[in-house]
Design a protein around this motif. Structure first.
Motif, PDB file in Angstrom:
ATOM      1  N   PHE A 110       0.799  -1.229   0.000  1.00 41.82           N
ATOM      2  CA  PHE A 110       0.000   0.000   0.000  1.00 41.82           C
ATOM      3  C   PHE A 110       0.829   1.275   0.000  1.00 41.82           C
ATOM      4  O   PHE A 110       0.377   2.306  -0.474  1.00 41.82           O
ATOM      5  CB  PHE A 110      -0.972  -0.005   1.178  1.00 41.82           C
ATOM      6  CG  PHE A 110      -2.043  -1.020   1.009  1.00 41.82           C
ATOM      7  CD1 PHE A 110      -3.094  -0.781   0.140  1.00 41.82           C
ATOM      8  CD2 PHE A 110      -1.999  -2.225   1.675  1.00 41.82           C
ATOM      9  CE1 PHE A 110      -4.076  -1.724  -0.058  1.00 41.82           C
ATOM     10  CE2 PHE A 110      -2.968  -3.179   1.471  1.00 41.82           C
ATOM     11  CZ  PHE A 110      -4.014  -2.931   0.620  1.00 41.82           C
ATOM     12  N   TRP A 111       2.043   1.193   0.513  1.00 39.95           N
ATOM     13  CA  TRP A 111       2.878   2.389   0.518  1.00 39.95           C
ATOM     14  C   TRP A 111       3.356   2.758  -0.877  1.00 39.95           C
ATOM     15  O   TRP A 111       3.518   3.931  -1.195  1.00 39.95           O
ATOM     16  CB  TRP A 111       4.089   2.170   1.414  1.00 39.95           C
ATOM     17  CG  TRP A 111       4.972   1.035   0.954  1.00 39.95           C
ATOM     18  CD1 TRP A 111       4.767  -0.289   1.156  1.00 39.95           C
ATOM     19  CD2 TRP A 111       6.167   1.133   0.192  1.00 39.95           C
ATOM     20  NE1 TRP A 111       5.760  -1.023   0.570  1.00 39.95           N
ATOM     21  CE2 TRP A 111       6.632  -0.169  -0.025  1.00 39.95           C
ATOM     22  CE3 TRP A 111       6.890   2.208  -0.328  1.00 39.95           C
ATOM     23  CZ2 TRP A 111       7.788  -0.433  -0.739  1.00 39.95           C
ATOM     24  CZ3 TRP A 111       8.053   1.938  -1.041  1.00 39.95           C
ATOM     25  CH2 TRP A 111       8.487   0.619  -1.244  1.00 39.95           C
ATOM     26  N   ALA A 112       3.583   1.736  -1.713  1.00 35.77           N
ATOM     27  CA  ALA A 112       4.341   1.959  -2.948  1.00 35.77           C
ATOM     28  C   ALA A 112       3.715   2.998  -3.884  1.00 35.77           C
ATOM     29  O   ALA A 112       4.389   3.958  -4.262  1.00 35.77           O
ATOM     30  CB  ALA A 112       4.568   0.641  -3.663  1.00 35.77           C
ATOM     31  N   PRO A 113       2.434   2.863  -4.264  1.00 36.04           N
ATOM     32  CA  PRO A 113       1.906   3.825  -5.242  1.00 36.04           C
ATOM     33  C   PRO A 113       1.972   5.260  -4.738  1.00 36.04           C
ATOM     34  O   PRO A 113       2.370   6.155  -5.500  1.00 36.04           O
ATOM     35  CB  PRO A 113       0.465   3.381  -5.427  1.00 36.04           C
ATOM     36  CG  PRO A 113       0.445   1.972  -5.010  1.00 36.04           C
ATOM     37  CD  PRO A 113       1.445   1.841  -3.928  1.00 36.04           C
ATOM     38  N   ASP A 114       1.631   5.483  -3.462  1.00 35.18           N
ATOM     39  CA  ASP A 114       1.650   6.851  -2.946  1.00 35.18           C
ATOM     40  C   ASP A 114       3.054   7.411  -2.949  1.00 35.18           C
ATOM     41  O   ASP A 114       3.284   8.566  -3.319  1.00 35.18           O
ATOM     42  CB  ASP A 114       1.091   6.884  -1.523  1.00 35.18           C
ATOM     43  CG  ASP A 114      -0.402   6.611  -1.533  1.00 35.18           C
ATOM     44  OD1 ASP A 114      -0.997   6.755  -2.613  1.00 35.18           O
ATOM     45  OD2 ASP A 114      -0.947   6.249  -0.477  1.00 35.18           O
ATOM     46  N   VAL A 115       4.000   6.576  -2.530  1.00 32.99           N
ATOM     47  CA  VAL A 115       5.374   7.073  -2.447  1.00 32.99           C
ATOM     48  C   VAL A 115       5.929   7.353  -3.836  1.00 32.99           C
ATOM     49  O   VAL A 115       6.498   8.408  -4.091  1.00 32.99           O
ATOM     50  CB  VAL A 115       6.251   6.059  -1.687  1.00 32.99           C
ATOM     51  CG1 VAL A 115       7.705   6.464  -1.760  1.00 32.99           C
ATOM     52  CG2 VAL A 115       5.797   5.959  -0.259  1.00 32.99           C
ATOM     53  N   TYR A 116       5.735   6.401  -4.755  1.00 30.66           N
ATOM     54  CA  TYR A 116       6.304   6.590  -6.095  1.00 30.66           C
ATOM     55  C   TYR A 116       5.651   7.757  -6.803  1.00 30.66           C
ATOM     56  O   TYR A 116       6.274   8.460  -7.588  1.00 30.66           O
ATOM     57  CB  TYR A 116       6.114   5.335  -6.959  1.00 30.66           C
ATOM     58  CG  TYR A 116       6.860   4.125  -6.481  1.00 30.66           C
ATOM     59  CD1 TYR A 116       7.714   4.206  -5.403  1.00 30.66           C
ATOM     60  CD2 TYR A 116       6.721   2.907  -7.108  1.00 30.66           C
ATOM     61  CE1 TYR A 116       8.392   3.101  -4.948  1.00 30.66           C
ATOM     62  CE2 TYR A 116       7.393   1.796  -6.675  1.00 30.66           C
ATOM     63  CZ  TYR A 116       8.220   1.895  -5.587  1.00 30.66           C
ATOM     64  OH  TYR A 116       8.877   0.795  -5.160  1.00 30.66           O
TER      65      TYR A 116
END
Lengths: 497, 460
Positions: B217-223
């Protein structure tokens, strides 16, 4: 001689590939057309010379001319193996012929960025050649996917309209088939016995032919292959992409899709599906025959009510190839021979049909049947040739389709439940052809026809060539059948095709 | 070993250089020199052995696989630095620190690929991500950017704690009381609840670091939130280095008890493939779509853990190379677009034909179309999975996922070539970035025809 230095399958792939690269750099429209036409003539020459080395009785003598193998990913068990045999000679020859005719006939048309258009067409030819000559499953998948990918660009960029996203739909539909083919190859791989000593398993066709596959693997792999090949042919109910895609494509692309790309799908059954997995084929045979029959009759009736000539040609193409794959799915000697012969015919008569449709639109600017009529007064030559082509399409004696159809029907003799719908299908084919002929060429002249211009010389030449081919196959069917005797006999014995 | 020492040295050099340099470009040149030195010394170690022998008590153990991966990661860093000229100008005053942090992250990469004890695994992962916590927030005036950084830091720290917990349990559970992965290497008999719990915790923690679903869940927001230079670093080098650490852990320590974790990994694979691909189909922002598709790619890579053959390792290396090349190329393209939604790509084929051509090659590679490295990477892995028992359904599922990937990747190609231009602004790529794009595209195609030039080195 040529074959001493280069093998024919290599030349058939390299010539269009290299010439395609050259074409990419010729910005001038006329130059691009000329170079690509020149290239297709060279490939036609190569395939005609290759036909001189096609005698199946001397296959071992000509082995070095027709087969080639390079190391490629050898630790996986793959190799870049190409080869020509029986049906391979026929369909590579067909490919070269169709490309020459396509370029001849569409010579007057101007395309945006001609260098890329013609360059991609030549790359496409190389990819289709690759499918017809591949003797290694991985190589087959490579060329198969490329042959499906290139028309995506051709359709999308130069097609009638971008709004519908049909090019993407076309690609996703057929790419699904391609990855299922990949899955089928992956299922077969662990059960193969290697030919190359470096690897545990192998992808080459000889290894695949000689490997004992369990019934479970056969059924799974054949089922997946069927799902991969049927949409491309296209057989009911997987045909839905076809009419939309070819109607919106530019003519050269539509011609090649309906003459060669669909042939590729049926050829894959002849070379890979049926001889490789006879047990799997036996399990699915009834279903396949029924689907082919439905395909013939159903699309014939739909063709009957079409107003758009392009759409009519598309549905006619589905009906015609339905008869060819019906013969192949019968699985007996007559059926197979007739089916492959009909497949070869399909390439020729469907190209001819598209040529007629193209010329009509080219000279009148109109392709709806309802706004055409009385064309014979403006173009008597076209009328006579169209009549011959339509007769060739429906299988009248003295044309190639007659012999092929005869063999297919001989293959079904005894099965009345096959004969009746198949016969009905042929009748419907005759009906829609006559319907179109009477409405387009005869009757009172419409406005579009009044202002029709003349056919170009290249178009006339192309028509003459194709009619000679149609009649020639009717007079001398041995040209095809002598190439098919041994491969079909091998297929029936279960030792490859 | 060389790489660790040199990147530490160069990181400090960059930090100190921040005091000296007045010109904005000089730190960049120094950093590029540093990466080139790093690649050269890493290759030297690959062929002849380390320059400096440090007394590490066998806690680090270089292997040809790890060094090979290092070369790929460092080369990717070089490409990222060379590709993104413009982005660096917007960094403001902290140019040297920025490059220094990248070098510190590279120490982490080098440790994560050569650890021999679980502690060094943790150290490697942390050294890799802590500089990246800062880097994601480098553009600190931007709220979206700060959100990304904070989210990455909080979740990352939590899952690092999970990994520590796992290490502790494994330490307590094995008879030798050791952190060395060779000593812990579990036999089929000595699994106990402590070890199993530790293994599951480590699996969860590492799955988070590689952003495999359902820990993605972190990945899309961070990228999506960070500048595309940092996103490309995160989604290529950090993710694949974490994957290599994951791969080594499960091949050595837990290699013997594959029957215990196989199902868990398969769940991760299936979830990553489906969630990654299906969510990507619905994205309008290409950058966010790449982030989701990264999850799906991790699903494919995780499949490489299942079979234990050399060819599977080759496949993993090839897949990592293909994915890294194409993804950093795509982020390079996105960095050049004013509007990186799908509409922004409309008519790019007319506006910037060269950029559109390279984008097409990268997208074909990411989809897995033959003649590109992406296909052969997928193919090597699938082929080895096919030789396992009872994996037919997984193969079917993954090939159908290739089609799903084609749906959203080809939409970009369609937008670029088939749709009309929306704005008349022209601006094609030229100069050094053009050269780098060309090299990346060439490598992508070359590896799609002759993968041996890359994969054969793992046997060196």
């Amino acid at each position: 001689m040529l074959g001493n230095y280069y093998t024919f399958p290599e030349l058939l792939i390299w010539v269009p590939l290299v010439m395609g690269l050259v074409t990419l750099f010729i910005r001038n429209s006329g130059g691009a057309k000329l170079v690509s036409l020149f290239s297709t003539f060279i490939t036609l020459g190569v395939s005609i010379i290759a036909l001189n080395y096609s005698d199946p009785a001397k296959a071992s003598e000509f082995w070095n001319y027709n087969n080639v193998s390079y190391y490629w990913l050898r630790y996986l068990g793959a190799s870049f193996t190409l080869g020509l045999n029986g049906p391979g000679f026929l369909f590579t020859f067909l490919t070269t012929l169709v490309f020459v005719l396509t370029l001849l006939i569409s010579g007057r048309q101007e395309y945006e960025k001609p260098n890329i258009f013609y360059g991609l067409l030549l790359f496409w030819q190389a990819a289709i050649m690759g499918v017809f000559t591949a003797l290694d499953a991985l190589v087959l998948f490579f060329f198969w996917t490329l042959a499906l990918l290139i028309p995506f660009f051709l359709m999308g960029k130069w097609g009638d309209s971008w709004k519908f996203g049909f090019a993407l739909r076309y690609f996703i539909y057929l790419f699904t088939g391609a990855v299922l083919l990949l899955a089928a190859i992956l299922f077969l791989y662990p059960a193969t016995v290697p030919v190359i000593t470096d690897s545990v398993h192998s992808f080459t066709i000889t290894a695949l032919y000689s490997s004992p596959f369990s019934i479970r693997v056969q059924v799974w792999a054949f089922g997946l292959m069927t799902l991969a090949f049927l949409p491309l042919i296209p057989v009911f109910p997987f045909h839905t992409w076809f009419p939309g895609a070819v109607v919106r494509s530019p003519y050269p692309v539509a011609m090649i899709v309906s003459a060669l790309l669909v042939t590729m799908g049926a050829f894959a059954f002849v070379r890979w599906g049926i001889p490789l997995l006879p047990v799997g084929f036996a399990k699915f045979q009834k279903v396949l025959i029924i689907l082919a029959l439905i395909s013939v009759v159903y699309s014939g009736f739909i063709a009957l009510v079409q107003d758009d000539l392009k759409r009519l040609a598309a549905w006619a193409s589905i009906a015609h190839i339905g008869l060819a794959v019906l013969g192949i799915f019968l699985g007996n000697a007559d059926g197979l021979k007739g089916g492959i012969f009909e497949l070869f015919n399909h390439g020729i008569v469907v190209t001819a049909l598209w040529m007629v449709v193209y010329i009509i639109e080219d000279i009148t600017g109109e392709r709806r049947i309802s706004s055409l009529g009385g064309l014979y007064r403006k173009a008597p030559f076209l009328t006579i040739f169209s009549l011959l082509i339509f007769l060739g399409f429906t299988g009248t004696p003295m044309t190639g389709s007659f012999h092929a159809g005869w063999m297919v029907f001989t293959g079904m003799s005894g099965d009345w439940w096959l004969l009746i719908p198949a016969g009905a299908g042929v009748l419907v084919m005759l009906l829609f052809m006559l319907n179109m002929l009477s409405k387009v060429f005869f009757g009172s002249m419409s406005e579009a026809v009044m202002s029709a211009r003349k056919m170009s010389l290249l178009q006339t030449i192309a028509l003459v060539v194709i009619v000679v081919a149609i009649v020639g196959l009717g007079v001398y069917p041995d040209f095809v059948t002598k190439l098919l005797e041994i491969p079909v006999a091998n297929m029936l014995k279960g030792i490859g095709g | 070993m060389n790489a660790i020492v040199i990147s530490a040295f160069w990181g400090i050099l960059m930090m100190l250089g921040g005091v000296v340099f007045k010109n904005k470009y000089h730190p960049k040149y120094l950093a590029i020199t540093g990466v080139i030195v790093l690649i050269a010394l890493n290759l030297l170690e690959f062929f002849t052995g380390p320059l400096i022998e440090l007394p590490v008590f066998d806690m680090l153990k270089t292997s040809s696989f790890g060094l090979h991966f290092n070369t790929i990661a460092f080369t990717a860093t070089l490409f990222i630095l060379l590709l993104n000229g413009k982005e660096f100008k917007e960094l403001g005053l902290h140019v040297s620190e920025y490059f220094g942090l990248i070098f510190f992250a590279l120490i982490g990469v080098a440790i994560a690929t050569s650890y021999n004890t679980l502690l060094l695994l943790l150290l490697g992962i942390e050294l890799m991500v802590v500089p990246l916590y800062f880097l994601t927030g480098i553009n600190y005036g931007n709220l979206k950017n700060s959100e990304a950084s904070l989210k990455f830091f909080l979740t990352g720290a939590f899952f690092s704690a999970v990994i520590i917990m796992g290490i502790t349990l494994i330490y307590g559970g094995n008879q030798l009381g050791s952190f060395y992965i060779n000593f812990i290497a579990l036999g089929k008999t000595d699994v106990n609840p402590l070890i199993m719990a530790g293994m599951i915790l480590m699996l969860v923690g590492m799955a988070f670091k590689v952003s495999a679903a359902p820990f993605h869940f972190w990945a899309p927001d961070v990228y999506d939130g960070t500048p595309s230079v940092i996103s490309s670093f995160l989604s290529t080098i950090m993710q694949t280095a974490a994957f290599v650490a994951f791969f080594r852990l499960f091949k050595t320590t837990f290699g013997q008890i594959q029957h215990e974790w196989q199902l868990l990994i398969i769940i991760l694979i299936v979830a990553s493939l489906l969630i990654g691909n299906i969510t990507s189909v619905f994205q309008q922002s290409v950058k966010r779509m790449l982030a989701y598709s990264a999850i799906a790619h991790m699903g494919f890579l995780l499949m490489g853990i299942l079979p234990s053959t050399d060819l599977a390792t080759e496949g993993v290396i090839l897949y990592i190379a293909a994915y890294t090349l194409a993804t950093l190329g795509m982020y390079g393209v996105i960095g050049r677009m004013q509007d990186y939604t799908l509409e922004g790509f409309n008519g790019l084929g007319k506006k910037a034909p060269r950029l559109a051509f390279f984008t097409t090659i990268f997208l074909l590679s990411l989809t897995g179309i033959p003649l590109t490295a992406g296909f052969l990477g997928k193919f090597y892995i699938l082929l080895q999975v096919a030789t396992l028992e009872g994996m037919e359904w997984l193969i079917l599922l993954s090939v159908l996922n290739i089609v799903l990937a084609a749906v959203y990747y080809f939409r970009i190609i369609r937008a670029m070539y088939f749709r009309p231009v929306t704005d008349e602004e022209r601006g094609d790529v030229k100069g050094i970035p053009l050269l780098i794009f060309g090299i990346i595209a060439l490598l992508t195609v070359l590896l799609g025809i002759m993968p041996d030039i890359l994969t054969s080195w793992i046997y060196y």
